[in-house]
Design a protein around this motif. Structure first.
Motif, PDB file in Angstrom:
ATOM      1  N   ILE A   6       0.857  -1.195   0.000  1.00  0.00           N
ATOM      2  CA  ILE A   6       0.000   0.000   0.000  1.00  0.00           C
ATOM      3  C   ILE A   6       0.889   1.240   0.000  1.00  0.00           C
ATOM      4  O   ILE A   6       1.772   1.390   0.835  1.00  0.00           O
ATOM      5  CB  ILE A   6      -0.928   0.014   1.231  1.00  0.00           C
ATOM      6  CG1 ILE A   6      -1.817  -1.225   1.229  1.00  0.00           C
ATOM      7  CG2 ILE A   6      -1.762   1.280   1.254  1.00  0.00           C
ATOM      8  CD1 ILE A   6      -2.636  -1.380   2.487  1.00  0.00           C
ATOM      9  N   SER A   7       0.660   2.113  -0.962  1.00  0.00           N
ATOM     10  CA  SER A   7       1.468   3.333  -1.039  1.00  0.00           C
ATOM     11  C   SER A   7       0.644   4.488  -1.610  1.00  0.00           C
ATOM     12  O   SER A   7      -0.416   4.286  -2.191  1.00  0.00           O
ATOM     13  CB  SER A   7       2.715   3.111  -1.899  1.00  0.00           C
ATOM     14  OG  SER A   7       2.338   2.813  -3.221  1.00  0.00           O
ATOM     15  N   LEU A   8       1.140   5.677  -1.420  1.00  0.00           N
ATOM     16  CA  LEU A   8       0.542   6.902  -1.947  1.00  0.00           C
ATOM     17  C   LEU A   8       1.580   7.549  -2.841  1.00  0.00           C
ATOM     18  O   LEU A   8       2.675   7.879  -2.383  1.00  0.00           O
ATOM     19  CB  LEU A   8       0.166   7.848  -0.805  1.00  0.00           C
ATOM     20  CG  LEU A   8      -0.290   9.242  -1.222  1.00  0.00           C
ATOM     21  CD1 LEU A   8      -1.631   9.169  -1.943  1.00  0.00           C
ATOM     22  CD2 LEU A   8      -0.407  10.140   0.003  1.00  0.00           C
ATOM     23  N   LYS A   9       1.253   7.725  -4.114  1.00  0.00           N
ATOM     24  CA  LYS A   9       2.206   8.308  -5.049  1.00  0.00           C
ATOM     25  C   LYS A   9       1.831   9.767  -5.324  1.00  0.00           C
ATOM     26  O   LYS A   9       0.710  10.057  -5.725  1.00  0.00           O
ATOM     27  CB  LYS A   9       2.231   7.531  -6.359  1.00  0.00           C
ATOM     28  CG  LYS A   9       3.256   8.076  -7.325  1.00  0.00           C
ATOM     29  CD  LYS A   9       3.411   7.228  -8.542  1.00  0.00           C
ATOM     30  CE  LYS A   9       4.524   7.837  -9.382  1.00  0.00           C
ATOM     31  NZ  LYS A   9       4.745   7.132 -10.598  1.00  0.00           N
ATOM     32  N   VAL A  10       2.790  10.654  -5.109  1.00  0.00           N
ATOM     33  CA  VAL A  10       2.652  12.072  -5.451  1.00  0.00           C
ATOM     34  C   VAL A  10       3.519  12.278  -6.685  1.00  0.00           C
ATOM     35  O   VAL A  10       4.739  12.144  -6.621  1.00  0.00           O
ATOM     36  CB  VAL A  10       3.101  12.979  -4.278  1.00  0.00           C
ATOM     37  CG1 VAL A  10       3.015  14.441  -4.665  1.00  0.00           C
ATOM     38  CG2 VAL A  10       2.256  12.703  -3.039  1.00  0.00           C
ATOM     39  N   ASP A  11       2.882  12.564  -7.828  1.00  0.00           N
ATOM     40  CA  ASP A  11       3.579  12.620  -9.115  1.00  0.00           C
ATOM     41  C   ASP A  11       4.466  13.846  -9.295  1.00  0.00           C
ATOM     42  O   ASP A  11       5.436  13.800 -10.034  1.00  0.00           O
ATOM     43  CB  ASP A  11       2.585  12.580 -10.270  1.00  0.00           C
ATOM     44  CG  ASP A  11       1.921  11.222 -10.403  1.00  0.00           C
ATOM     45  OD1 ASP A  11       2.577  10.209 -10.096  1.00  0.00           O
ATOM     46  OD2 ASP A  11       0.751  11.174 -10.819  1.00  0.00           O
ATOM     47  N   GLU A  12       4.113  14.937  -8.643  1.00  0.00           N
ATOM     48  CA  GLU A  12       4.933  16.152  -8.743  1.00  0.00           C
ATOM     49  C   GLU A  12       4.799  16.948  -7.459  1.00  0.00           C
ATOM     50  O   GLU A  12       3.833  16.775  -6.706  1.00  0.00           O
ATOM     51  CB  GLU A  12       4.525  17.004  -9.941  1.00  0.00           C
ATOM     52  CG  GLU A  12       3.086  17.472  -9.928  1.00  0.00           C
ATOM     53  CD  GLU A  12       2.699  18.221 -11.190  1.00  0.00           C
ATOM     54  OE1 GLU A  12       2.160  19.326 -11.046  1.00  0.00           O
ATOM     55  OE2 GLU A  12       2.932  17.712 -12.294  1.00  0.00           O
ATOM     56  N   ASP A  13       5.792  17.791  -7.184  1.00  0.00           N
ATOM     57  CA  ASP A  13       5.741  18.637  -5.986  1.00  0.00           C
ATOM     58  C   ASP A  13       4.450  19.448  -5.990  1.00  0.00           C
ATOM     59  O   ASP A  13       4.016  19.927  -7.046  1.00  0.00           O
ATOM     60  CB  ASP A  13       6.927  19.594  -5.942  1.00  0.00           C
ATOM     61  CG  ASP A  13       8.249  18.895  -5.663  1.00  0.00           C
ATOM     62  OD1 ASP A  13       8.246  17.669  -5.452  1.00  0.00           O
ATOM     63  OD2 ASP A  13       9.282  19.584  -5.657  1.00  0.00           O
ATOM     64  N   ILE A  14       3.838  19.609  -4.817  1.00  0.00           N
ATOM     65  CA  ILE A  14       2.601  20.380  -4.670  1.00  0.00           C
ATOM     66  C   ILE A  14       2.875  21.532  -3.718  1.00  0.00           C
ATOM     67  O   ILE A  14       3.178  21.313  -2.536  1.00  0.00           O
ATOM     68  CB  ILE A  14       1.460  19.505  -4.120  1.00  0.00           C
ATOM     69  CG1 ILE A  14       1.214  18.311  -5.040  1.00  0.00           C
ATOM     70  CG2 ILE A  14       0.197  20.336  -3.932  1.00  0.00           C
ATOM     71  CD1 ILE A  14       0.281  17.279  -4.456  1.00  0.00           C
ATOM     72  N   ALA A  15       2.788  22.748  -4.224  1.00  0.00           N
ATOM     73  CA  ALA A  15       3.004  23.940  -3.401  1.00  0.00           C
ATOM     74  C   ALA A  15       1.735  24.247  -2.604  1.00  0.00           C
ATOM     75  O   ALA A  15       0.630  24.208  -3.147  1.00  0.00           O
ATOM     76  CB  ALA A  15       3.368  25.129  -4.279  1.00  0.00           C
TER      77      ALA A  15
END
Length: 50
Positions: A6-15
């Protein structure tokens, strides 16, 4: 599904623009965050901010 998968992927930095609330802006860093069953009562994700 095994808990290790189980994982959470953040595709790009979020400001996150919260300069007025806390005196600085934060960024959720691009990463794949693994589920951590030891966090809280039900487990969760440790998200790194910059």
């Amino acid at each position: 599904m095994p808990i290790e998968e189980i994982s959470l992927k953040v595709d790009e930095d979020i400001a996150i623009n919260i300069q007025q609330e806390i005196g600085e802006n934060l960024t959720v860093k691009q990463n794949t965050y693994a589920f951590d069953a030891s966090l809280g009562e039900y487990g969760g994700y440790r998200i790194y901010l910059d």
